[in-house]
Motif scaffolding. Sequence first.
Motif, PDB file in Angstrom:
ATOM      1  N   ALA A 548       0.841  -1.133   0.170  1.00  0.00           N
ATOM      2  CA  ALA A 548      -0.008   0.014   0.099  1.00  0.00           C
ATOM      3  C   ALA A 548       0.961   1.180  -0.098  1.00  0.00           C
ATOM      4  CB  ALA A 548      -0.859  -0.012   1.082  1.00  0.00           C
ATOM      5  N   ILE A 549       2.054   1.177   0.695  1.00  0.00           N
ATOM      6  CA  ILE A 549       2.950   2.294   0.763  1.00  0.00           C
ATOM      7  C   ILE A 549       3.315   2.502  -0.941  1.00  0.00           C
ATOM      8  CG2 ILE A 549       5.211   3.158   1.658  1.00  0.00           C
ATOM      9  CD1 ILE A 549       4.715   1.785   4.056  1.00  0.00           C
ATOM     10  N   ALA A 550       3.829   1.374  -1.411  1.00  0.00           N
ATOM     11  CA  ALA A 550       4.231   1.648  -2.878  1.00  0.00           C
ATOM     12  C   ALA A 550       3.143   2.298  -3.783  1.00  0.00           C
ATOM     13  CB  ALA A 550       4.587   0.262  -3.364  1.00  0.00           C
ATOM     14  N   VAL A 551       1.776   2.110  -3.383  1.00  0.00           N
ATOM     15  CA  VAL A 551       0.761   2.396  -4.276  1.00  0.00           C
ATOM     16  C   VAL A 551       0.572   4.013  -4.060  1.00  0.00           C
ATOM     17  CG1 VAL A 551      -1.778   2.369  -4.596  1.00  0.00           C
ATOM     18  CG2 VAL A 551      -0.544   0.402  -4.251  1.00  0.00           C
ATOM     19  N   ALA A 552       0.590   4.220  -2.806  1.00  0.00           N
ATOM     20  CA  ALA A 552       0.553   5.620  -2.461  1.00  0.00           C
ATOM     21  C   ALA A 552       1.703   6.543  -3.104  1.00  0.00           C
ATOM     22  CB  ALA A 552       0.672   5.893  -0.820  1.00  0.00           C
ATOM     23  N   GLY A 553       2.987   6.061  -3.132  1.00  0.00           N
ATOM     24  CA  GLY A 553       3.843   6.709  -3.632  1.00  0.00           C
ATOM     25  C   GLY A 553       3.793   6.722  -5.071  1.00  0.00           C
ATOM     26  N   ALA A 554       3.278   5.888  -5.956  1.00  0.00           N
ATOM     27  CA  ALA A 554       2.951   5.754  -7.153  1.00  0.00           C
ATOM     28  C   ALA A 554       2.077   6.902  -7.383  1.00  0.00           C
ATOM     29  CB  ALA A 554       2.541   4.325  -7.767  1.00  0.00           C
TER      30      ALA A 554
END
Length: 805
Positions: A548-554
């Motif tokens: 989810a952190i990766a999705v937010a950064g994307a």
Amino acid sequence: MRHVPPPAEELALLDHELVRLDARRAQLLDRRAWLLSVLRAPAEPPRPWAPAAPPAARPYAPAAPASPAHGTQNVLLVLGGLLLAVAAIAFTLFSWGEMGIAGRSAVLAAVTAGALVAPALLLRRALPSTAEAVAALALVLTVLDAIALHAVAAPGTDGLAFSAFASAVLAAVWTLYGLLLGRLRTPLPAAVVAAQLPLVFAAWASGASATGFGWALMVTAAADVAVASWCRGLAVRVTACAGAVVTGLGSLALGLGLSVSADGVSGAVGPGALLLAGAVVAVAGAWRAPREPAVLGGVVGGFAAVAAVGGVPAAGLPWDRAVVVYLLCGAVLPLVLRSRMVPRPVAWGVLSASASVVVGAVLWAAPVVAAALLGPVSMTAGVWSGAPEGFRGALGLTVPWSESASSPVVLVVAAGLSAALHVRWPRTLPEKGWRATAGAGGAVLGCGAVLALLAVADAPYAVAVGVELLLVAALLALTVRRAADAIAVTFLGCALVAAVSVGLLGLAAEPATYAVSGALAVLFAGSATRSRVPAVRSVLACSSVMCAIAVAGAVGASLGWSAPHTAPLVLVVTAATVLLGARLRTPVVAASVELAGVFAAVVAVALAVTDAPFLALVLGLCGVLAAATALRPERRLVAGYPAAALFVAAAWVRLAASGVTDPEAYTLPVSLAAFAVGFVRRRRDPAASSWAAYGPALSMTMVPSLVVAWGDPHWLRPLLLGVAALVVTLVGARLRLQAPLVLGGSVLALDALHELAPHVVQVFDALPRWAPPALAGLLLLAVGATYEQRLRDARRVRESFGRMR
């Protein structure tokens, strides 16, 4: 009727009696020495003397170690035999030409015959050691007789052929001689040593090929194995085992070299037959051997069988396909274990050989798997640069793919063999955890086979991403279905590694990043809800948060936002973990999810650290989330203090970002309000800590003022700050409160240090260079002189400080 014991029993009885006589003689000599010492020194009081206890008697066996006379006798006999042997050799080499042929023959015949007959006479007179020495001399003389016979009777014959014939005759003569005089220990081992030479010399004399030499060594090794298996003498068996190891390993080394270097299938048949014969000889020698030699024999036999069977078809194939052939041969070896007639140590050796062959093939295929896993790491600089056409384009590593085409086959065969061992572990072998190891190894090899197949086949990028996602899903499903055992942990570890690999692979294109990160988040979250093991659920939940952190950064990168502007989006993940942690019933899982949310908050702070206003915003939001977490009773102590610290840090950063030179105008009202809240809390709960009640209020104003005072060239602000810190310190000491005492005292000390720093520098500049070391030495002396008193004072201060709130 009087009983007459056998000679061996009577000899043992005599040795026992002699030992007792020697012990008695030693006692008498000890007593005599003591009496002499008493007569020479009459003034000294006589000491009590007790005779040494006689050695415990055993029937027909000596109770004490042999006296030094036996060792001296052996040394003398060995030296005598060596001297006679040297004399015989010197006579043969240097004095031979001074006599005629009749004299030479008569001398050698007489000396050799006498040396051969003498041991029999010596044995009858109960002189076995002397008989051994003379027998050894006789063996040396027979060798010299053979040399002399070649020099006189057959000087024109080939030396190698004569050596083969002579060594065979000597081996036969020494064997017969050792059997006739069974009490001698030298002739039979010497015959075994001589038997190692005839076939080798015969092959050398006939100009045999390398294969012929190999067969000569192999037949010799087979004879040694037969002797070691069926003869009784320990010395003979040990000598035969040593000969079998040397000749057998030499033959196998020749066969392996010829098999590997063969030009075609026909050229590998002969070496293969030699290796197969070596496998039979090794297993036959291990069949009746003790445990450790039997295991080693099984290992050698297994390797030889693989090289024999696999070397024939592998001779006409390239190396990558030859590896598959050897692997298949190694995989067939465990079928031998299905027979219950095979001894367990031999079965262990064969299984070890099979495992070694499989491990070697897997190591050969490992670079392809490593390239498939680690290749996307080298491509992180080109994030969202565009999806490549094939899977290899996303790896960025140079691998000889054409020479690694068989890697997937190798890994599939190895995985199938591990799975078969896990399901049908041989009954002839104890389990001891190896079954679980085989299952875990099969899981790892299966995952590696999938990745290697994608890389070797250069699958399209979308297909590679989809297959790796399906692999992660399958591994997670297998993890959820199993209990907390080694295989489940292996599945979970493979799933995490594959998830990282496909996550890096998805960074090549923007849609792939969203698809991969979102799919992984859903897969991990769904698996966490279905798992029944708390530890596994915790790992899966934390993995879902990371995705989810990766999705937010994307999302922030897609919107074109900078890193500080993306930080609040990452805090959305932290907010979700706060809500989720409050709803989860398993404490371990809830704590893991919240710790993952803390990591997301740290990432957000790191993203916003270059922009002070956004950093203040992020710190304030983090404080809000920490305060929300602190509303839960079980998290109050853990999240309460960080919430206050985050609010204070947010205020400081905001003031610094706004360029405020007089922070008291902003911090003092907040401090008064926080102080009022803390005072009310202390009234309601006297046991509450002063840090929770007054710590935020005091630090909100005093710390920013201290920071500004250190850069203020005027005297008013430091003076007011020092007075306020002094008042707070005195109040804390009077009311026995830790927070005012520590905060006020710290600020007062730092403020005073700031004011005294210029003068201290001037004083140190005025002092000579020897003054500071001298002052330091005096201080150390003073402290050392009152060390115990200082310890008692420090202990009292610590106890008093601990009683404060």
